[in-house]
Design an enzyme around this catalytic site. Structure first.
Site, PDB file in Angstrom:
ATOM      1  N   GLY A  74       0.412  -6.376  10.462  1.00 33.81           N
ATOM      2  CA  GLY A  74       0.490  -5.370   9.414  1.00 33.81           C
ATOM      3  C   GLY A  74       0.857  -3.990   9.885  1.00 33.81           C
ATOM      4  CB  ILE A  93       4.433  -6.289   6.384  1.00 34.17           C
ATOM      5  CG1 ILE A  93       4.901  -7.687   5.978  1.00 34.17           C
ATOM      6  CG2 ILE A  93       4.613  -5.306   5.225  1.00 34.17           C
ATOM      7  CD1 ILE A  93       4.067  -8.321   4.865  1.00 34.17           C
ATOM      8  CB  SER A 103      -0.925   0.002   1.214  1.00 32.19           C
ATOM      9  OG  SER A 103      -1.803  -1.104   1.190  1.00 32.19           O
ATOM     10  CG  ASN A 104       3.091   2.371   3.318  1.00 30.01           C
ATOM     11  OD1 ASN A 104       2.575   3.397   3.722  1.00 30.01           O
ATOM     12  ND2 ASN A 104       3.051   1.246   4.010  1.00 30.01           N
ATOM     13  CE  LYS A 127       0.868  -5.281   5.880  1.00 26.94           C
ATOM     14  NZ  LYS A 127       1.203  -4.197   4.915  1.00 26.94           N
ATOM     15  CE1 TYR A 149      -1.988  -5.333   3.572  1.00 27.95           C
ATOM     16  CE2 TYR A 149      -1.714  -4.699   1.267  1.00 27.95           C
ATOM     17  CZ  TYR A 149      -1.726  -4.359   2.610  1.00 27.95           C
ATOM     18  OH  TYR A 149      -1.475  -3.068   2.993  1.00 27.95           O
TER      19      TYR A 149
END
Length: 328
Positions: free
Chosen positions: A223, A240, A78-79, A197, A169
């Site tokens: 996460g 993560i 996502s980042n 995650k 995820y």
């Protein structure tokens, strides 16, 4: 049937990729043994002022990250602002990180797309680019249709066709939905789905996933650094964590303390991380993360439109949180 399906996919693959994928296919039965325990930063994507990808800055950041005892890197999580990138850019960044990562670092690549077909195709490209495993976010645009059966069918098809292991995820803040626990338990029994995650932050839910999948050699990753200690305490094997982009050594230290039995030191460090972690995740998001990276010698740079930079007021608020926690 799964073996035949994989062979058919290989035959349709470009000839120059056949040997590598054939080797991956031969190890399919042992992919559950891939150890993903440890800490991973979900890498941000550096952009130039014109919003093109700054690959020289990516190299600069990786030179610093390679000195930290991360288990590996999550690329196109996502980042990374992957939702603003073209197909080619998403794969190219994975390829570059795989080249620049220190030996032994695992590469988990975010390959999720809305359709099953595109997720399978993206996964094959990212595996060829150097990913050791795929981090697959659930489809979410048609939320009402994403029942447990639909999600199990999606992830099963992706895992059946993948040459590398799959990590689910779950990120409800972005998708607007939680993957049901019953679906996760069903998927955990697939030989090529090795973990999840979970970024939701519900430690009771995470504990229930750990417990319900304990007999399936299924690995659960937290996460976020904000609940990393609690996650280790209920059986997670790592995290993560966006904050690891910024103060990775401290996040890795917390992971070590969580497993050392020094509960006071672990608790003290966890409490110090909560404020900064919220700044680079739920409070200020990717713009906050990139701003904080600059304070610690990394290149953060601009976000891609339509994301906007932080206001001066928010920058000062974020700096105060890092100072209060004694990281600045």
């Amino acid at each position: 049937m799964r073996f035949i399906s994989k062979v058919q996919s290989l035959l349709a693959f470009p000839r120059n990729k056949f040997q590598k994928c054939q080797q991956a296919l031969s190890s399919t039965m042992s992919q559950k043994s891939l150890d993903i325990s440890g800490i991973y930063p979900p890498l941000s994507t550096p952009y130039n002022k014109d919003e093109s990808i700054a690959f020289d800055k990516l190299e600069h950041n990786l030179q610093k990250w390679n000195q930290i005892p991360f288990k590996g890197y999550v690329v196109q999580g996502s980042n990374a602002e992957w939702c603003f990138q073209s197909w080619e850019e998403r794969v190219q960044v994975v390829r570059e990180v795989a080249k620049l990562a220190a030996p032994g670092k695992l590469i988990l690549a975010g390959s999720g797309c809305e359709s099953t077909r595109e997720t399978i195709r993206m996964g094959k490209e990212m595996a060829e680019a150097g990913a050791h495993a795929l981090l697959v976010v659930n489809p979410f645009y048609f939320k009402d249709g994403m029942t447990s059966d639909a999600l199990v069918a999606h992830f099963t098809a992706v895992a059946d066709q993948s040459f590398v292991p799959i990590v689910i995820y779950n990120v409800p803040r972005n998708t607007g939905m939680n993957i049901p626990v019953d679906a996760i338990v069903r998927m955990a029994q697939h030989p090529n789905i090795i973990g999840i995650k979970d970024s939701g932050g519900d430690i009771t839910r995470i504990a229930s996933i750990v417990f319900a999948t304990s007999s399936f050699d299924f690995q659960v990753l937290a996460g976020s650094a904000g609940f990393l200690l609690a996650a280790y305490n209920v059986g997670c094997v790592g995290g993560i964590c966006a904050l690891a982009n910024v103060i990775g050594e401290e996040v890795c230290k917390l992971a070590d303390l969580a497993q050392s039995g020094d509960s006071k030191a672990a608790r003290d460090l966890q409490l110090r991380l909560v404020g900064p972690n919220s700044c680079v995740t739920s409070r200020f998001g990717v713009p906050g993360l990139k701003t904080a990276m600059e304070w610690f010698g990394y290149y953060g740079g601009p976000t891609r439109s339509p994301l906007q930079p932080l206001s001066d007021t928010n920058i000062q608020a974020m700096k105060a949180e890092f100072q209060k926690s004694q990281f600045l």
